[in-house]
Design a protein around this motif. Structure first.
Motif, PDB file in Angstrom:
ATOM      1  N   LEU A  38     -11.993  11.716 -26.990  1.00  0.00           N
ATOM      2  CA  LEU A  38     -11.701  12.402 -28.247  1.00  0.00           C
ATOM      3  C   LEU A  38     -10.189  12.547 -28.419  1.00  0.00           C
ATOM      4  O   LEU A  38      -9.655  12.343 -29.525  1.00  0.00           O
ATOM      5  CB  LEU A  38     -12.373  13.772 -28.266  1.00  0.00           C
ATOM      6  CG  LEU A  38     -12.152  14.621 -29.525  1.00  0.00           C
ATOM      7  CD1 LEU A  38     -12.676  13.904 -30.770  1.00  0.00           C
ATOM      8  CD2 LEU A  38     -12.824  15.983 -29.381  1.00  0.00           C
ATOM      9  N   LYS A  39      -9.502  12.865 -27.352  1.00  0.00           N
ATOM     10  CA  LYS A  39      -8.047  13.006 -27.411  1.00  0.00           C
ATOM     11  C   LYS A  39      -7.386  11.677 -27.760  1.00  0.00           C
ATOM     12  O   LYS A  39      -6.447  11.624 -28.576  1.00  0.00           O
ATOM     13  CB  LYS A  39      -7.531  13.515 -26.064  1.00  0.00           C
ATOM     14  CG  LYS A  39      -6.038  13.779 -26.032  1.00  0.00           C
ATOM     15  CD  LYS A  39      -5.625  14.351 -24.676  1.00  0.00           C
ATOM     16  CE  LYS A  39      -4.137  14.647 -24.635  1.00  0.00           C
ATOM     17  NZ  LYS A  39      -3.744  15.219 -23.316  1.00  0.00           N
ATOM     18  N   GLU A  40      -7.882  10.607 -27.193  1.00  0.00           N
ATOM     19  CA  GLU A  40      -7.334   9.276 -27.466  1.00  0.00           C
ATOM     20  C   GLU A  40      -7.469   8.926 -28.945  1.00  0.00           C
ATOM     21  O   GLU A  40      -6.510   8.426 -29.574  1.00  0.00           O
ATOM     22  CB  GLU A  40      -8.073   8.243 -26.607  1.00  0.00           C
ATOM     23  CG  GLU A  40      -7.551   6.816 -26.773  1.00  0.00           C
ATOM     24  CD  GLU A  40      -8.349   5.812 -25.951  1.00  0.00           C
ATOM     25  OE1 GLU A  40      -8.162   4.597 -26.168  1.00  0.00           O
ATOM     26  OE2 GLU A  40      -9.164   6.242 -25.104  1.00  0.00           O
ATOM     27  N   LEU A  41      -8.647   9.181 -29.526  1.00  0.00           N
ATOM     28  CA  LEU A  41      -8.862   8.896 -30.952  1.00  0.00           C
ATOM     29  C   LEU A  41      -7.995   9.803 -31.821  1.00  0.00           C
ATOM     30  O   LEU A  41      -7.501   9.390 -32.882  1.00  0.00           O
ATOM     31  CB  LEU A  41     -10.339   9.073 -31.302  1.00  0.00           C
ATOM     32  CG  LEU A  41     -11.296   8.048 -30.679  1.00  0.00           C
ATOM     33  CD1 LEU A  41     -12.742   8.413 -30.973  1.00  0.00           C
ATOM     34  CD2 LEU A  41     -10.987   6.641 -31.212  1.00  0.00           C
ATOM     35  N   TYR A  42      -7.832  11.037 -31.386  1.00  0.00           N
ATOM     36  CA  TYR A  42      -6.992  11.998 -32.109  1.00  0.00           C
ATOM     37  C   TYR A  42      -5.549  11.495 -32.164  1.00  0.00           C
ATOM     38  O   TYR A  42      -4.899  11.529 -33.221  1.00  0.00           O
ATOM     39  CB  TYR A  42      -7.085  13.343 -31.398  1.00  0.00           C
ATOM     40  CG  TYR A  42      -6.229  14.440 -31.987  1.00  0.00           C
ATOM     41  CD1 TYR A  42      -6.651  15.151 -33.103  1.00  0.00           C
ATOM     42  CD2 TYR A  42      -5.009  14.798 -31.395  1.00  0.00           C
ATOM     43  CE1 TYR A  42      -5.874  16.181 -33.634  1.00  0.00           C
ATOM     44  CE2 TYR A  42      -4.229  15.817 -31.911  1.00  0.00           C
ATOM     45  CZ  TYR A  42      -4.670  16.506 -33.041  1.00  0.00           C
ATOM     46  OH  TYR A  42      -3.901  17.523 -33.566  1.00  0.00           O
ATOM     47  N   LEU A  43      -5.039  11.008 -31.041  1.00  0.00           N
ATOM     48  CA  LEU A  43      -3.657  10.521 -30.982  1.00  0.00           C
ATOM     49  C   LEU A  43      -3.479   9.239 -31.787  1.00  0.00           C
ATOM     50  O   LEU A  43      -2.398   8.993 -32.345  1.00  0.00           O
ATOM     51  CB  LEU A  43      -3.235  10.299 -29.525  1.00  0.00           C
ATOM     52  CG  LEU A  43      -3.197  11.548 -28.636  1.00  0.00           C
ATOM     53  CD1 LEU A  43      -2.825  11.190 -27.205  1.00  0.00           C
ATOM     54  CD2 LEU A  43      -2.210  12.567 -29.201  1.00  0.00           C
ATOM     55  N   LYS A  44      -4.536   8.413 -31.857  1.00  0.00           N
ATOM     56  CA  LYS A  44      -4.459   7.172 -32.640  1.00  0.00           C
ATOM     57  C   LYS A  44      -4.288   7.445 -34.127  1.00  0.00           C
ATOM     58  O   LYS A  44      -3.832   6.576 -34.875  1.00  0.00           O
ATOM     59  CB  LYS A  44      -5.716   6.338 -32.412  1.00  0.00           C
ATOM     60  CG  LYS A  44      -5.713   5.567 -31.102  1.00  0.00           C
ATOM     61  CD  LYS A  44      -6.938   4.681 -30.977  1.00  0.00           C
ATOM     62  CE  LYS A  44      -6.890   3.876 -29.679  1.00  0.00           C
ATOM     63  NZ  LYS A  44      -8.104   3.005 -29.556  1.00  0.00           N
ATOM     64  N   GLY A  58      -2.224   9.411 -35.193  1.00  0.00           N
ATOM     65  CA  GLY A  58      -0.828   9.808 -35.381  1.00  0.00           C
ATOM     66  C   GLY A  58      -0.587  11.281 -35.158  1.00  0.00           C
ATOM     67  O   GLY A  58       0.486  11.802 -35.480  1.00  0.00           O
ATOM     68  N   LYS A  59      -1.590  11.972 -34.592  1.00  0.00           N
ATOM     69  CA  LYS A  59      -1.440  13.406 -34.350  1.00  0.00           C
ATOM     70  C   LYS A  59      -0.644  13.637 -33.060  1.00  0.00           C
ATOM     71  O   LYS A  59      -0.534  12.758 -32.202  1.00  0.00           O
ATOM     72  CB  LYS A  59      -2.819  14.056 -34.221  1.00  0.00           C
ATOM     73  CG  LYS A  59      -3.749  13.780 -35.402  1.00  0.00           C
ATOM     74  CD  LYS A  59      -3.329  14.558 -36.626  1.00  0.00           C
ATOM     75  CE  LYS A  59      -4.271  14.284 -37.805  1.00  0.00           C
ATOM     76  NZ  LYS A  59      -5.635  14.689 -37.547  1.00  0.00           N
ATOM     77  N   LYS A  60      -0.128  14.853 -32.921  1.00  0.00           N
ATOM     78  CA  LYS A  60       0.663  15.210 -31.747  1.00  0.00           C
ATOM     79  C   LYS A  60      -0.231  15.690 -30.613  1.00  0.00           C
ATOM     80  O   LYS A  60      -1.187  16.428 -30.826  1.00  0.00           O
ATOM     81  CB  LYS A  60       1.663  16.309 -32.110  1.00  0.00           C
ATOM     82  CG  LYS A  60       2.707  15.900 -33.134  1.00  0.00           C
ATOM     83  CD  LYS A  60       3.633  17.061 -33.446  1.00  0.00           C
ATOM     84  CE  LYS A  60       4.685  16.665 -34.482  1.00  0.00           C
ATOM     85  NZ  LYS A  60       5.567  17.823 -34.809  1.00  0.00           N
ATOM     86  N   GLU A  61       0.128  15.267 -29.394  1.00  0.00           N
ATOM     87  CA  GLU A  61      -0.645  15.668 -28.218  1.00  0.00           C
ATOM     88  C   GLU A  61      -0.646  17.183 -28.040  1.00  0.00           C
ATOM     89  O   GLU A  61      -1.644  17.775 -27.625  1.00  0.00           O
ATOM     90  CB  GLU A  61      -0.083  14.996 -26.967  1.00  0.00           C
ATOM     91  CG  GLU A  61      -0.896  15.279 -25.707  1.00  0.00           C
ATOM     92  CD  GLU A  61      -0.437  14.469 -24.514  1.00  0.00           C
ATOM     93  OE1 GLU A  61      -0.976  14.688 -23.414  1.00  0.00           O
ATOM     94  OE2 GLU A  61       0.464  13.608 -24.683  1.00  0.00           O
ATOM     95  N   ALA A  62       0.472  17.810 -28.385  1.00  0.00           N
ATOM     96  CA  ALA A  62       0.583  19.266 -28.230  1.00  0.00           C
ATOM     97  C   ALA A  62      -0.394  20.016 -29.137  1.00  0.00           C
ATOM     98  O   ALA A  62      -0.736  21.176 -28.878  1.00  0.00           O
ATOM     99  CB  ALA A  62       2.010  19.711 -28.518  1.00  0.00           C
ATOM    100  N   ASP A  63      -0.838  19.351 -30.211  1.00  0.00           N
ATOM    101  CA  ASP A  63      -1.742  20.006 -31.157  1.00  0.00           C
ATOM    102  C   ASP A  63      -3.218  19.809 -30.795  1.00  0.00           C
ATOM    103  O   ASP A  63      -4.095  20.408 -31.423  1.00  0.00           O
ATOM    104  CB  ASP A  63      -1.507  19.460 -32.574  1.00  0.00           C
ATOM    105  CG  ASP A  63      -0.136  19.813 -33.108  1.00  0.00           C
ATOM    106  OD1 ASP A  63       0.417  20.822 -32.631  1.00  0.00           O
ATOM    107  OD2 ASP A  63       0.373  19.087 -33.983  1.00  0.00           O
ATOM    108  N   PHE A  64      -3.501  18.964 -29.801  1.00  0.00           N
ATOM    109  CA  PHE A  64      -4.898  18.654 -29.479  1.00  0.00           C
ATOM    110  C   PHE A  64      -5.697  19.878 -29.001  1.00  0.00           C
ATOM    111  O   PHE A  64      -6.840  20.067 -29.436  1.00  0.00           O
ATOM    112  CB  PHE A  64      -4.976  17.536 -28.440  1.00  0.00           C
ATOM    113  CG  PHE A  64      -6.396  17.184 -28.060  1.00  0.00           C
ATOM    114  CD1 PHE A  64      -7.215  16.482 -28.948  1.00  0.00           C
ATOM    115  CD2 PHE A  64      -6.925  17.575 -26.833  1.00  0.00           C
ATOM    116  CE1 PHE A  64      -8.518  16.177 -28.607  1.00  0.00           C
ATOM    117  CE2 PHE A  64      -8.234  17.271 -26.484  1.00  0.00           C
ATOM    118  CZ  PHE A  64      -9.034  16.570 -27.374  1.00  0.00           C
ATOM    119  N   PRO A  65      -5.160  20.734 -28.115  1.00  0.00           N
ATOM    120  CA  PRO A  65      -5.940  21.906 -27.689  1.00  0.00           C
ATOM    121  C   PRO A  65      -6.395  22.777 -28.860  1.00  0.00           C
ATOM    122  O   PRO A  65      -7.530  23.258 -28.882  1.00  0.00           O
ATOM    123  CB  PRO A  65      -4.973  22.655 -26.768  1.00  0.00           C
ATOM    124  CG  PRO A  65      -4.085  21.591 -26.222  1.00  0.00           C
ATOM    125  CD  PRO A  65      -3.885  20.633 -27.368  1.00  0.00           C
TER     126      PRO A  65
END
Length: 658
Positions: free
Chosen positions: A467-473, A475-482
């Motif tokens: 899910l994190k990988e798709l989120y980053l694809k 163009g979202k920021k890793e810091a915003d994933f949590p």
């Protein structure tokens, strides 16, 4: 014989009349529309308003009625429809109904919640015509409200109960009005006599039964059996019981008594060949038919389970395939759960062989899910029995998904997922992983499955990474994933109250990896989280990644201490095995070892004290302690790491804010 009953005081008559009047008024509070004179065959509509009662905040409410119909207790569903905040409840009075008591219920996260009007009941007596009650009305009114006679009604009343005098009064009225039906309830009369006249029971009971048996000729076997049981168990008169047994055997050679005797020979027989002979003889002598009383239907269900298990253990799969079409839903489900599921889990039979039986079983379960084979006495209403069957089928479909995954049959995995209700697809992280893998094998999108799993808080570590990988694809920021993940969880999450407790915590003494003993400090003001586990416990190990996450989250928190305690170990070298396992899995947690009790044996000196408190020695067992008190505990592991971390985190934060 009936005029020998003790006279009931006028006070009791007044009490009973007032009781009826009070209840009639009270039922209007949440249940309106109960007709004053319900007539058998008529339908009437009621309105149930849960406001102010135990079901006020329950989303889906249902109801049923206990019905005394032709001198037999039955259970009927209410036809309920929600209209805003209230429910309409339609009920058709059965043809020979004499009495009905309504009960409303709803399933919650804390189990089944019911409403019986603050323990006063929602009850009605049926009438043939105005002022003429139906046969059985007084009998039902006498026994339903007395704790000595109403144990079969699922705790309809918690504390309320009329006394023996009131019960006897209404029973006398039933005898006076419907004496011709007395053989159908003489045993109730006898039990009232036992309660009311204990000092003269042996004398009066013997005389009463002696008079009654003079006129038993031509009565059904059921009456003979009741008399037999009374002589044997209540009056302890084996001579009379044996004499009556001879009469029963002669008059009812294919009846319930001899059926039970034949069945009782089967169950304790250990030798499989001998047991199979007894089963064959039983089915030849007592074939299943509509004549079998409901109380003996379980004989046949148990025999089917015995046969299936015997064939399965002896790898006689051909015989299993032949018997599957003859099985009802309950038989199929029990056989699947006890044999198919177990064999898959333990890998005692290869999955390809299991598939040959599991597929036709599941197909037939789908066809027979409404066959009411789970109906047993008054335990469930028809709707509840059907709902239970559907839940059982869903559980077996999940096992079927695991089987197809083992066989690498991705198409069948996805087809079986489609048979599950939406919410059932996302209950377990391991099942979500299988779902994702099957979709990926066909290059199908997985984002919705990942999101739905996140909403249910049932993401595995691997699924979270996807899910994190798709989120980053995107163009979202890793810091915003949590924060994104937390937002998904909140979409379906209802506010949950932590069920805190307050029990003195027994002292805990453990041994560290280097052999030193240590007394855990439980009253320092810190929050102590303890995970009792063992090397042989699969769920304990599966929960470790989540517990590692909890450790990581609170590693810098001086208010929280987390201990892992290995307990209930019996084999040699368990300490080395435990430490090696943690190292192999890369788990950075410090484990301690419970001490061996005096006298030797398993190392559960401390855990044994906690097991006594919880009435269970099951592990994994999480215990949270503060100020020397157990404040929270849970047993087992759901398989969902996010749920475990969130649960313990919520407990810790709640205790911090006290």
């Amino acid at each position: 014989m009936f005029n020998k009953l003790i006279n009931i005081k006028v006070l009791v008559l007044v009490f009973c009349a007032l009781t009826l009047q009070v209840k009639s008024q009270e039922v209007k509070s949440r249940l309106r529309g109960m007709v004053d004179i319900p007539i058998p065959g008529a339908t009437f509509s009621m309105t149930y308003d849960p406001k102010g009662g135990p079901l006020e905040n329950v989303k889906n409410i249902n109801g049923y009625a206990y019905v005394f119909n032709d001198y037999r207790w039955e259970i009927e569903d209410l036809k309920m429809k929600k209209n805003g905040a209230v429910y309409s409840a339609d009920f058709t009075v059965p043809k020979n109904c004499a009495f009905m008591a309504f009960k409303f219920y709803g399933n919650t996260e804390n189990g089944l919640v019911t409403d019986t009007n603050q323990d006063t009941g929602y009850m009605l007596v049926a009438f043939k015509e105005p002022k003429v009650k139906m046969p059985g009305a007084d009998l039902a009114w006498a026994t339903f409200r007395n704790k000595d006679f109403n144990g079969q009604f699922g705790g309809y009343f918690k504390d309320f109960s009329i006394d023996g005098d009131a019960t006897e009064y209404w029973l006398k009225k039933e005898v006076a009005s419907n004496g011709n039906r007395f053989p159908e309830f003489f045993d109730t009369y006898f039990q009232v006599l036992k309660v009311q006249k204990p000092e003269k029971f042996q004398e009066l009971g013997t005389r009463f039964l002696g008079d009654f048996t003079k006129n038993m000729k031509g009565m059904p076997e059921e009456v003979y059996l009741k008399v037999y049981q009374i002589y044997l168990n209540d009056l302890k008169n084996k001579t009379k019981a044996d004499s009556l047994e001879n009469v029963i055997v002669k008059q009812f050679p294919k009846g319930a008594f001899l059926r039970q005797k034949a069945y009782q020979k089967i169950m304790p027989t250990a030798d499989a060949a001998e047991r199979n002979k007894l089963i064959a003889q039983f089915l030849a002598d007592f074939p299943y038919s509509s004549e079998v009383p409901s109380s003996q239907k379980y004989f046949y269900n148990n025999i089917v389970k015995l046969q299936f298990t015997n064939y399965f253990e002896n790898k006689d799969y051909k015989s299993i395939l032949a018997m599957i079409p003859t099985m009802n839903f309950a038989n199929l489900n029990d056989a699947y759960h006890q044999n198919i599921s177990k064999a898959l889990y333990l890998k005692t039979v290869d999955a390809a062989t299991i598939e040959t039986m599991a597929v036709p079983m599941i197909k037939l379960m789908q066809e027979k899910v409404n066959d009411m084979s789970y109906m047993s006495g008054l335990y469930w209403s028809p709707n509840q029995a059907t709902e239970n069957a559907k839940n059982q089928l869903n559980n077996e479909l999940v096992i079927q998904i695991r089987m197809y995954d083992m066989l690498k049959k991705c198409k069948e995995v996805l087809e079986t997922f489609e048979l599950l209700p939406f919410e059932k697809r996302y209950e377990k992280a391991s099942i979500n992983d299988i779902h994702i893998k099957a979709l990926e094998s066909f290059n199908k999108p997985i984002i919705e499955v990942l999101k739905n799993a996140a909403r249910a808080n049932t993401l595995s570590e691997g699924a979270t990474a996807k899910l994190k990988e798709l989120y980053l694809k995107e163009g979202k920021k890793e810091a915003d994933f949590p924060a994104y993940l937390e937002q998904l969880k909140k979409e379906n999450k209802t506010e949950e109250k932590i069920a805190l407790i307050d029990i003195a915590a027994p002292p805990i003494k453990v041994q560290s990896a280097d052999g030193k003993t240590k007394d855990l400090v439980l009253n320092s003001g810190k929050i102590i989280v303890i995970d009792f586990w063992a090397t042989w416990c699969g769920p304990c190990k599966k929960a470790f990644p989540a517990m590692q996450q909890l450790v990581n989250n609170f590693k810098d928190d001086k208010q929280v201490e987390i201990y892992f305690i290995s307990t209930q170990e019996t084999k040699e070298g368990y300490k080395k095995e435990a430490l090696a396992y943690l190292k192999e899995k890369g788990l950075k947690i410090n484990t301690y070892f419970d001490l061996v009790k005096k006298g030797g044996g398993t190392n559960n000196a401390s855990f044994g004290q906690y097991a006594k408190i919880f009435n269970s020695s099951g592990i994994p067992r999480k215990v949270v302690i503060k100020d020397g008190k157990i404040r929270f505990t849970s047993e087992g592991y759901s398989g969902n790491p996010g749920q475990l971390v969130d649960e313990l985190t919520n407990v810790i934060n709640t205790l911090k804010n006290e």
